[in-house]
Design a protein around this motif. Sequence first.
Motif, PDB file in Angstrom:
ATOM      1  N   THR A  37       0.851  -1.187   0.000  1.00  0.00           N
ATOM      2  CA  THR A  37       0.000   0.000   0.000  1.00  0.00           C
ATOM      3  C   THR A  37       0.888   1.240   0.000  1.00  0.00           C
ATOM      4  O   THR A  37       1.880   1.304   0.730  1.00  0.00           O
ATOM      5  CB  THR A  37      -0.879   0.035   1.273  1.00  0.00           C
ATOM      6  N   VAL A  38       0.494   2.248  -0.805  1.00  0.00           N
ATOM      7  CA  VAL A  38       1.233   3.510  -0.819  1.00  0.00           C
ATOM      8  C   VAL A  38       0.844   4.292   0.427  1.00  0.00           C
ATOM      9  O   VAL A  38      -0.330   4.558   0.670  1.00  0.00           O
ATOM     10  CB  VAL A  38       0.916   4.337  -2.089  1.00  0.00           C
ATOM     11  N   VAL A  39       1.836   4.658   1.240  1.00  0.00           N
ATOM     12  CA  VAL A  39       1.599   5.423   2.461  1.00  0.00           C
ATOM     13  C   VAL A  39       1.788   6.911   2.184  1.00  0.00           C
ATOM     14  O   VAL A  39       1.007   7.744   2.648  1.00  0.00           O
ATOM     15  CB  VAL A  39       2.569   4.971   3.575  1.00  0.00           C
ATOM     16  N   PHE A  40       2.805   7.242   1.420  1.00  0.00           N
ATOM     17  CA  PHE A  40       3.118   8.646   1.129  1.00  0.00           C
ATOM     18  C   PHE A  40       3.448   8.781  -0.345  1.00  0.00           C
ATOM     19  O   PHE A  40       4.213   7.990  -0.895  1.00  0.00           O
ATOM     20  CB  PHE A  40       4.305   9.107   1.988  1.00  0.00           C
ATOM     21  N   ASP A  41       2.854   9.787  -0.963  1.00  0.00           N
ATOM     22  CA  ASP A  41       3.085  10.083  -2.374  1.00  0.00           C
ATOM     23  C   ASP A  41       3.061  11.599  -2.479  1.00  0.00           C
ATOM     24  O   ASP A  41       2.009  12.201  -2.668  1.00  0.00           O
ATOM     25  CB  ASP A  41       1.979   9.434  -3.211  1.00  0.00           C
ATOM     26  N   GLY A  42       4.195  12.226  -2.312  1.00  0.00           N
ATOM     27  CA  GLY A  42       4.200  13.684  -2.279  1.00  0.00           C
ATOM     28  C   GLY A  42       5.468  14.296  -2.818  1.00  0.00           C
ATOM     29  O   GLY A  42       6.426  13.599  -3.161  1.00  0.00           O
TER      30      GLY A  42
END
Length: 141
Positions: A82-87
């Motif tokens: 699962t992607v937790v952070f995409d920034g």
Amino acid sequence: MHMLQKMGWKPGEGLGKNKEGAAEPLMLDIKMDKKGLVSQDEIVKKNKINNVPVIKDLSGKHPVSALGELCSKRKWNPPEYTVVFDGGPEHRKNFVFKVNVNGVEYQPTIASLNKKHAKAQCATVCLQALGLVPRDSSNPL
């Protein structure tokens, strides 16, 4: 042996033009296990290394595939990433994944510049926590 007898060979004679070859047929050894070809010396060496349980060598394998194989062998559900952070800015995004393996979540502490590397880092953290890959002190995850 029937074919040899048709060509003039008699039981007890050696093979070849001068009848000097092997007189007994080669015995066939059928391998029934799926362990691969290993000499007896290697088996003894593996079992005597400081009485420490032998950890399967995962070197050369991509961590994501190694983790998938591990879950399959242990009859666990496949790992869920699962992607937790995409920034970050569009030209330099950072990604952090987490993986759920057998009801336990593992997540690295460092973000990556692409999704593929972030997923591999996540799988490496999981394998390190399970004790299958040694921890790298120069690259803390």
